[in-house]
Write a protein that holds these residues in place. Structure first.
Motif, short mmCIF file in Angstrom:
data_model
loop_
_atom_site.label_atom_id
_atom_site.label_comp_id
_atom_site.label_asym_id
_atom_site.label_seq_id
_atom_site.Cartn_x
_atom_site.Cartn_y
_atom_site.Cartn_z
N ASN A 197 0.74 -9.43 3.91
CA ASN A 197 0.71 -9.05 2.50
C ASN A 197 -0.15 -7.65 2.45
N ILE A 198 0.27 -6.89 1.72
CA ILE A 198 -0.31 -5.63 1.29
C ILE A 198 -0.44 -5.62 -0.19
N TRP A 199 -1.86 -5.67 -0.70
CA TRP A 199 -2.20 -5.77 -2.18
C TRP A 199 -3.04 -4.44 -2.58
N ARG A 200 -2.55 -4.15 -3.68
CA ARG A 200 -3.32 -2.79 -4.31
C ARG A 200 -3.31 -2.98 -5.72
N SER A 201 -4.49 -2.46 -6.18
CA SER A 201 -4.65 -2.31 -7.80
C SER A 201 -3.63 -1.18 -8.34
N ILE A 202 -3.22 -1.27 -9.33
CA ILE A 202 -2.36 0.09 -9.67
C ILE A 202 -2.70 0.35 -11.32
N ARG A 203 -3.89 -0.09 -11.78
CA ARG A 203 -4.42 0.43 -12.87
C ARG A 203 -5.51 1.23 -12.88
N GLY A 204 -6.43 0.84 -11.86
CA GLY A 204 -7.63 1.35 -11.81
C GLY A 204 -8.70 0.26 -11.23
N PRO A 205 -10.03 0.53 -11.21
CA PRO A 205 -10.70 -0.42 -10.33
C PRO A 205 -10.55 -2.05 -11.00
N VAL A 206 -10.56 -2.90 -10.36
CA VAL A 206 -10.25 -4.29 -10.91
C VAL A 206 -11.59 -4.92 -11.42
N VAL A 207 -11.79 -5.11 -12.67
CA VAL A 207 -13.15 -5.55 -13.02
C VAL A 207 -13.11 -7.07 -13.62
N ASP A 208 -11.91 -7.69 -13.55
CA ASP A 208 -11.88 -8.89 -14.36
C ASP A 208 -11.39 -10.09 -13.52
N THR A 209 -10.20 -9.86 -12.77
CA THR A 209 -9.85 -11.09 -11.96
C THR A 209 -9.24 -10.62 -10.62
N PRO A 210 -10.12 -10.28 -9.64
CA PRO A 210 -9.70 -9.82 -8.30
C PRO A 210 -9.09 -10.83 -7.43
N LEU A 211 -8.55 -10.30 -6.24
CA LEU A 211 -8.03 -11.34 -5.24
C LEU A 211 -9.23 -11.50 -4.44
N ALA A 212 -9.22 -12.98 -3.96
CA ALA A 212 -10.00 -13.40 -2.95
C ALA A 212 -9.21 -13.74 -1.58
N VAL A 213 -10.03 -13.74 -0.56
CA VAL A 213 -9.24 -14.09 0.77
C VAL A 213 -10.11 -14.94 1.49
N MET A 255 -11.80 -2.82 -6.37
CA MET A 255 -10.81 -2.25 -5.67
C MET A 255 -10.03 -1.36 -6.62
N ASP A 256 -9.71 -0.23 -6.14
CA ASP A 256 -9.15 0.75 -6.94
C ASP A 256 -7.64 1.10 -6.34
N ARG A 257 -7.26 1.97 -6.94
CA ARG A 257 -5.50 2.56 -6.68
C ARG A 257 -5.55 2.95 -5.24
N HIS A 258 -6.66 3.77 -4.83
CA HIS A 258 -6.46 4.09 -3.40
C HIS A 258 -6.63 3.41 -2.12
N PRO A 292 -10.50 -3.66 -18.97
CA PRO A 292 -8.92 -3.63 -18.96
C PRO A 292 -8.51 -4.88 -18.01
N LEU A 293 -7.31 -5.08 -18.13
CA LEU A 293 -6.48 -6.38 -17.64
C LEU A 293 -6.15 -5.92 -16.11
N ARG A 294 -6.46 -6.86 -15.09
CA ARG A 294 -5.93 -6.41 -13.89
C ARG A 294 -4.39 -6.08 -13.57
N GLU A 295 -4.06 -5.07 -13.17
CA GLU A 295 -2.62 -4.94 -12.76
C GLU A 295 -2.69 -4.67 -11.14
N SER A 296 -1.52 -5.32 -10.43
CA SER A 296 -1.69 -5.27 -8.95
C SER A 296 -0.16 -5.13 -8.62
N ILE A 297 0.00 -4.57 -7.43
CA ILE A 297 1.39 -4.64 -6.57
C ILE A 297 1.16 -5.45 -5.24
#
Length: 306
Positions: A197-213, A255-258, A292-297
């Motif tokens: 699985n390849i997970w990426r933020s698509i809005r900017g830095p995730v500051v509210d609801t990140p993904l944990a592994v 985590m940021d878009r890049h 900002p609300l998290r957005e990811s792909i």
């Protein structure tokens, strides 16, 4: 002839010694910086669990199992001395800028992002070939309601998933190979394959609801429970996870878009490598209301090693 250790007069009449008292000290265990967070683990269930990803038929519940929130320490993976490995812990973070600017553009995702993701998957895993077979864009809901399976109503607006899970089980991982490689000759040549699985933020830095592994080495096969995920057109099988105090969680703050988080969801090699990496979204403490609300792909990719 028998031998016996001699007794001195003093030893024969020595008074009993009091039992040693426990030492009231213990070495402090080091703890990496991180946060405390709640994770939705599978609770007791008498039957095979199922969860609907859309409004179920009348009279049918959304799920037949319960989840229990467990507080766990989530390590800041950016602060660890050793860089995580996809074959050891089950995950790696990579600096991997994308040429796609608008992740609402389905055509651009399939035309450009799929190729980028396949190349990244090959690079990270060392695989010979890679095929991206699906993707999903998730958006945290306004007001940040309690995390669930990220599907409400008709399921067309996926949100963050707060249930500890692994995308594939032993059975569905093997089945995915047949669904992706439809050429019998190519299928016959496969000796080892994996799904990442390849997970990426698509809005900017995730500051509210990140993904944990969860570190794959801390998970036992006894913790994994095969469960049905029901969609309108098909039923899939994933692993839900029972809680264990030994589970070791980590996340990458901001985590940021890049950046792209690549983590293992299945590996056909049964020894010597991470096979399943449970994961879950979680809410950070003290998030400002106007954050900002998290957005990811996320994309899922089949890789073949030989």
């Amino acid at each position: 002839m028998r031998f016996q250790a001699p007794h001195s007069p003093s030893s024969r009449h020595r008074a009993p010694q009091p039992a040693p008292q426990p030492v009231p000290f213990a070495p402090a265990m080091p703890r990496l910086p991180g946060v405390s967070a709640s994770f939705g683990y599978l609770g007791a269930t008498p039957e095979r669990p199922f969860n609907y990803m859309y409004q179920p038929p009348a009279g049918t519940p959304w799920q037949n199992c319960e989840y229990a929130l467990q507080r766990m320490h989530v390590v800041d993976a950016r602060a660890t001395a050793a860089r995580p490995s996809i074959d050891r812990e089950g995950y790696e973070l990579w600096d991997a800028p994308s040429a796609v600017d608008d992740f609402a553009d389905e055509a651009a995702i399939r035309r450009y992002y799929y190729a980028e993701a396949a190349e990244l998957a090959r690079w990270v895993t060392g695989a010979r070939q890679a095929w991206v077979f699906d993707h999903l864009v998730r958006r945290r809901e306004a007001g940040r309601p309690a995390l669930g399976f990220g599907r409400q109503g008709d399921g067309s607006n996926p949100a963050a998933v707060g249930r500890v899970h692994n995308d594939y089980s032993e059975a569905s991982g093997r089945r995915r190979l047949d669904l992706v490689l439809t050429d019998p000759a190519a299928l016959a040549r496969v000796e080892r394959f994996a799904i990442v699985n390849i997970w990426r933020s698509i809005r900017g830095p995730v500051v509210d609801t990140p993904l944990a592994v969860c570190d794959a080495r801390s998970v036992s096969s006894r913790d994994l429970v095969a469960a049905e995920i029901r969609y309108p057109e098909r039923t899939g099988e994933i692993y839900l996870v029972r809680h264990a105090a030994r589970h070791q969680w980590a996340y990458f703050p901001g985590m940021d878009r890049h950046e792209a988080l690549v983590f293992k969801q299945y590996d056909s090699q049964i020894n010597g490598t991470a096979r399943f990496t449970p994961h879950s979204a979680f809410d950070l403490p003290d998030v400002p209301a106007d954050a900002p609300l998290r957005e990811s792909i996320e994309v899922r990719c089949l890789v073949v090693f030989e």
